[in-house]
Design a protein around this motif. Sequence first.
Motif, PDB file in Angstrom:
ATOM      1  N   LEU A  59       0.976  -0.951  -0.028  1.00 43.35           N
ATOM      2  CA  LEU A  59       0.217  -0.145   0.083  1.00 43.35           C
ATOM      3  C   LEU A  59       0.770   1.543   0.289  1.00 43.35           C
ATOM      4  CD1 LEU A  59      -3.519  -1.119   2.188  1.00 43.35           C
ATOM      5  CD2 LEU A  59      -3.421  -0.738   0.677  1.00 43.35           C
ATOM      6  N   ARG A  86      -1.723 -11.089  -2.347  1.00 42.38           N
ATOM      7  CA  ARG A  86      -2.659 -10.437  -1.248  1.00 42.38           C
ATOM      8  C   ARG A  86      -3.769 -11.109  -1.002  1.00 42.38           C
ATOM      9  NH1 ARG A  86      -2.967  -4.379  -4.264  1.00 42.38           N
ATOM     10  NH2 ARG A  86      -0.935  -3.015  -2.991  1.00 42.38           N
ATOM     11  N   PHE A  93      -7.153  -3.188   9.518  1.00 42.68           N
ATOM     12  CA  PHE A  93      -7.221  -1.750   9.456  1.00 42.68           C
ATOM     13  C   PHE A  93      -7.645  -1.543  11.228  1.00 42.68           C
ATOM     14  CE2 PHE A  93      -6.873  -2.880   4.834  1.00 42.68           C
ATOM     15  CZ  PHE A  93      -6.269  -1.565   4.654  1.00 42.68           C
ATOM     16  N   SER A  95      -8.583   1.271  11.761  1.00 43.46           N
ATOM     17  CA  SER A  95     -10.696   1.770  12.035  1.00 43.46           C
ATOM     18  C   SER A  95     -10.830   0.385  11.562  1.00 43.46           C
ATOM     19  CB  SER A  95     -10.252   2.251  10.678  1.00 43.46           C
ATOM     20  OG  SER A  95     -10.421   2.212   9.817  1.00 43.46           O
ATOM     21  N   ALA A  97     -12.576  -0.906   8.972  1.00 42.49           N
ATOM     22  CA  ALA A  97     -12.653  -0.409   7.359  1.00 42.49           C
ATOM     23  C   ALA A  97     -13.604  -0.978   6.788  1.00 42.49           C
ATOM     24  CB  ALA A  97     -10.808  -0.418   6.907  1.00 42.49           C
ATOM     25  N   TYR A  99     -16.565  -1.672   4.729  1.00 36.57           N
ATOM     26  CA  TYR A  99     -17.737  -0.317   3.821  1.00 36.57           C
ATOM     27  C   TYR A  99     -18.813   0.367   4.314  1.00 36.57           C
ATOM     28  CZ  TYR A  99     -13.679  -2.927   1.523  1.00 36.57           C
ATOM     29  OH  TYR A  99     -13.365  -3.935   1.171  1.00 36.57           O
ATOM     30  N   PHE A 110     -18.054  -9.482  -0.254  1.00 39.21           N
ATOM     31  CA  PHE A 110     -17.496  -8.605  -1.100  1.00 39.21           C
ATOM     32  C   PHE A 110     -16.339  -9.207  -1.660  1.00 39.21           C
ATOM     33  CE2 PHE A 110     -14.719  -4.556  -2.638  1.00 39.21           C
ATOM     34  CZ  PHE A 110     -15.335  -4.642  -3.396  1.00 39.21           C
ATOM     35  N   ARG A 114     -14.785 -11.926  -5.234  1.00 38.15           N
ATOM     36  CA  ARG A 114     -13.612 -10.881  -6.176  1.00 38.15           C
ATOM     37  C   ARG A 114     -12.601 -12.283  -6.339  1.00 38.15           C
ATOM     38  NH1 ARG A 114     -16.656  -7.318  -5.384  1.00 38.15           N
ATOM     39  NH2 ARG A 114     -17.066  -5.686  -6.748  1.00 38.15           N
ATOM     40  N   ILE A 115     -12.595 -13.016  -4.750  1.00 35.82           N
ATOM     41  CA  ILE A 115     -10.778 -13.858  -4.841  1.00 35.82           C
ATOM     42  C   ILE A 115     -11.767 -15.865  -4.660  1.00 35.82           C
ATOM     43  CG2 ILE A 115      -8.686 -14.480  -3.025  1.00 35.82           C
ATOM     44  CD1 ILE A 115      -9.091 -12.030  -2.274  1.00 35.82           C
ATOM     45  N   ARG A 160     -14.387 -10.674   8.345  1.00 33.19           N
ATOM     46  CA  ARG A 160     -13.937  -9.925   6.581  1.00 33.19           C
ATOM     47  C   ARG A 160     -12.312 -10.708   6.138  1.00 33.19           C
ATOM     48  NH1 ARG A 160     -14.788  -4.181   4.454  1.00 33.19           N
ATOM     49  NH2 ARG A 160     -12.153  -4.105   5.630  1.00 33.19           N
TER      50      ARG A 160
ATOM     51  N   GLU B 138     -17.873  11.452   0.030  1.00 32.11           N
ATOM     52  CA  GLU B 138     -18.528   9.336   0.081  1.00 32.11           C
ATOM     53  C   GLU B 138     -16.636   9.199  -0.167  1.00 32.11           C
ATOM     54  OE1 GLU B 138     -20.225   7.635  -2.613  1.00 32.11           O
ATOM     55  OE2 GLU B 138     -20.116   5.565  -1.299  1.00 32.11           O
ATOM     56  N   SER B 141     -13.960   9.939   2.643  1.00 35.70           N
ATOM     57  CA  SER B 141     -14.389   9.509   3.785  1.00 35.70           C
ATOM     58  C   SER B 141     -13.783   8.354   3.360  1.00 35.70           C
ATOM     59  CB  SER B 141     -15.989   9.180   4.141  1.00 35.70           C
ATOM     60  OG  SER B 141     -16.601   8.565   4.469  1.00 35.70           O
ATOM     61  N   THR B 145     -10.769   6.550   5.835  1.00 35.26           N
ATOM     62  CA  THR B 145     -11.125   5.424   6.875  1.00 35.26           C
ATOM     63  C   THR B 145     -10.918   4.472   6.681  1.00 35.26           C
ATOM     64  OG1 THR B 145     -13.368   5.137   5.677  1.00 35.26           O
ATOM     65  CG2 THR B 145     -13.117   6.458   7.818  1.00 35.26           C
ATOM     66  N   GLU B 146      -9.650   4.278   5.696  1.00 34.17           N
ATOM     67  CA  GLU B 146      -8.881   3.006   5.149  1.00 34.17           C
ATOM     68  C   GLU B 146      -9.710   2.436   4.423  1.00 34.17           C
ATOM     69  OE1 GLU B 146      -6.398   1.946   8.685  1.00 34.17           O
ATOM     70  OE2 GLU B 146      -5.434   2.849   8.204  1.00 34.17           O
ATOM     71  N   GLN B 147     -11.026   2.534   4.033  1.00 38.02           N
ATOM     72  CA  GLN B 147     -12.002   1.440   3.185  1.00 38.02           C
ATOM     73  C   GLN B 147     -11.519   1.602   2.068  1.00 38.02           C
ATOM     74  OE1 GLN B 147     -15.924   2.598   3.483  1.00 38.02           O
ATOM     75  NE2 GLN B 147     -15.527   3.857   5.531  1.00 38.02           N
ATOM     76  N   ASP B 149      -8.340   1.598   1.110  1.00 36.69           N
ATOM     77  CA  ASP B 149      -6.460   0.352   0.872  1.00 36.69           C
ATOM     78  C   ASP B 149      -7.284  -0.822   1.415  1.00 36.69           C
ATOM     79  OD1 ASP B 149      -4.964   2.343   0.957  1.00 36.69           O
ATOM     80  OD2 ASP B 149      -4.338   2.809   3.016  1.00 36.69           O
ATOM     81  N   ALA B 150      -8.623  -1.254   2.061  1.00 40.98           N
ATOM     82  CA  ALA B 150      -9.204  -2.306   2.047  1.00 40.98           C
ATOM     83  C   ALA B 150      -9.296  -3.076   1.198  1.00 40.98           C
ATOM     84  CB  ALA B 150     -10.168  -1.986   3.630  1.00 40.98           C
ATOM     85  N   MET B 151     -10.085  -2.367   0.695  1.00 41.41           N
ATOM     86  CA  MET B 151     -10.488  -2.385  -1.723  1.00 41.41           C
ATOM     87  C   MET B 151      -9.233  -3.479  -2.399  1.00 41.41           C
ATOM     88  SD  MET B 151     -13.151  -0.446  -2.982  1.00 41.41           S
ATOM     89  CE  MET B 151     -14.868  -0.398  -2.063  1.00 41.41           C
ATOM     90  N   GLU B 152      -7.934  -2.197  -2.041  1.00 43.67           N
ATOM     91  CA  GLU B 152      -7.140  -2.383  -2.742  1.00 43.67           C
ATOM     92  C   GLU B 152      -6.202  -4.134  -1.943  1.00 43.67           C
ATOM     93  OE1 GLU B 152      -4.956   0.556  -4.078  1.00 43.67           O
ATOM     94  OE2 GLU B 152      -3.584  -0.859  -5.339  1.00 43.67           O
ATOM     95  N   VAL B 153      -6.074  -3.737  -0.376  1.00 39.55           N
ATOM     96  CA  VAL B 153      -5.771  -5.474  -0.860  1.00 39.55           C
ATOM     97  C   VAL B 153      -6.570  -6.593  -0.294  1.00 39.55           C
ATOM     98  CG1 VAL B 153      -4.413  -4.611   1.211  1.00 39.55           C
ATOM     99  CG2 VAL B 153      -6.335  -5.436   2.428  1.00 39.55           C
ATOM    100  N   SER B 154      -7.752  -6.409  -0.578  1.00 43.83           N
ATOM    101  CA  SER B 154      -8.319  -7.488  -1.135  1.00 43.83           C
ATOM    102  C   SER B 154      -8.729  -7.877  -3.367  1.00 43.83           C
ATOM    103  CB  SER B 154     -10.060  -7.454  -0.842  1.00 43.83           C
ATOM    104  OG  SER B 154     -10.405  -6.418  -1.114  1.00 43.83           O
ATOM    105  N   THR B 156      -9.561  -6.067  -4.725  1.00 41.83           N
ATOM    106  CA  THR B 156      -9.906  -4.694  -6.516  1.00 41.83           C
ATOM    107  C   THR B 156      -9.461  -3.643  -6.708  1.00 41.83           C
ATOM    108  OG1 THR B 156     -12.026  -6.044  -4.812  1.00 41.83           O
ATOM    109  CG2 THR B 156     -13.005  -4.167  -6.306  1.00 41.83           C
ATOM    110  N   PRO B 158      -9.404  -0.674  -6.817  1.00 45.18           N
ATOM    111  CA  PRO B 158     -10.744   1.062  -6.341  1.00 45.18           C
ATOM    112  C   PRO B 158     -11.073   1.680  -7.102  1.00 45.18           C
ATOM    113  CG  PRO B 158      -8.497   1.156  -5.225  1.00 45.18           C
ATOM    114  CD  PRO B 158      -8.325  -0.120  -6.091  1.00 45.18           C
TER     115      PRO B 158
END
Lengths: 248, 279
Positions: A59, A86, A93, A95, A97, A99, A110, A114-115, A160, B138, B141, B145-147, B149-154, B156, B158
């Motif tokens: 990242l 990955r 995370f 926070s 994180a 969605y 989600f 995808r995986i 998740r 949106e 935010s 809140t790192e959402q 980043d979370a998408m990127e590591v799963s 997807t 973004p």
Amino acid sequence: MTEVKNTEAIIEIGNLRKSFGNLEVLKDVSLKLFNGENLVVLGKSGSGKSVLIKCIVRLLSPNEGTIKVLGKDVKKLDRNDLAEIRQKIGFLFQSGALYDSMDVKQNLEFPLIRIRKKLTQKQRNEKIEEVLENVGLLDAINKMPSELSGGMRKRISLARTLIIDPMIMLYDEPTTGLDPVTSDEISLLINDVKKKYKTSSLIITHDIECARATADRLIMLHDGAVYKEGKIDEFEKSTDTLIKSFFK
Amino acid sequence: MRRIKPVIKVIPVIRSATINLSEKTIDKTIKASSFLEEVANFILFILRTFKETFSRKFEFREFFRQCFQIGYKSLPLISITGAIMGLVLTIQSRPILVTFGAVTLLPSMVAISLIREIGPVITALICAGKIGSGIGAELGSMKVTEQIDAMEVSSTNPMRFLVVTRVLATTLMLPLLVLYADAWGILGSWIAINIKGDVSFVLFSSQAFGYLKFIDFLPAVVKTFFFGAVIGLVGSYKGYTAGRGTESVGIAANSAVVLASLLVIIVDMIAVQITDMLI
């Protein structure tokens, strides 16, 4: 599934440097995470812990040094190979994180869509129920993230990451912002995850109780460099002022 | 001595003026370079969005969700605005046309004004406020809140999931919203005419559309696709590149509205020039 022996390093970081402008956050950090262990990286806020963990999944890109995950140099991977690596890593995370626009079920679905593309809807639902049961929040399946408490958000976020059956878990401050009771529950959950899913975990924290409960081995970062490495007992008995300030 | 004294007095003044000048020059240079950097980043963002739009894995589900959010959920606001546009335009134009004895031209004048210019621009500006700020806030935010980043590591992408879907949805929904606003505007105009007179809707329609040609309609619709793309791109860019603090969310939303509104006006000016040259 990649086969890894117990003595093999799953993550190997060598001479890692990362700076933002003139600010050098990581200065020559080297560490190894061995198969099946919980390695806790301890340090004060701003010591570069979160930057380190984000460099592992790219990242953030390091300025210098090597990061090998399952033997592959993360810096040199193309987009497809990086996605493949990955998929073997679960990242919790700080926070949570989750969605915001999706309910708990959609959040868990989600990464699965995808995986694990070959799963049927029935298999997906079963998998979602299984991970939710493992984190003890099956009844929250239809709730929105805004309806969950801090601890619940962390648990759902953990679910998740577990849903893709990761080999490696990266926890970024898993107990930050939680009350002591919920923090203990999360620490226990980290140990449960290690047993049930046979994961190797890198836990970034400044919470000493979390470190005590989860660590097989500890590394302390100070000013962006490794300050001390060893077992928890060695840290507890240390006479070093900085270490004592954490373990008092 | 008398001659030297003033010179000595002047030297510190000149020195401080020189220092002030050089500091101002440095400040201006920094501002100019950061502005150019921002422009370059925005262009790269547009190119990346364009590239991702034509990739094989398109996020249809998210695209349709965005169409619903951007299109359907804007309908009440657009209805009210459209009707008021037509109503006000008619009430304001009527006295002048009465003076020149051309009151029968009022429906066609309102229809042409609405369809060619007022409808597209006002609707686009309202959408820049509602949709642009919504997307900026949106995504901002989600960044904080790192959402993202979370998408990127799963695994997807973004850009593909968040940006492409939103930009395409605004590009396709804005022309529809503009046509919808135009329809409400014409209805508003008919209501305004009936406040002081008695004109049937059939007669009003025949007068309104009597002077309207296809060539009035086409460029107005074409430019709304660009308005939509601008709103989607600016909102997404500002949100996607927001800083890490919560304050950045407000800044992203605010700057998305300001920049999108400005660019809508600029695109409109260019579109009008092109239309004028072609027709």
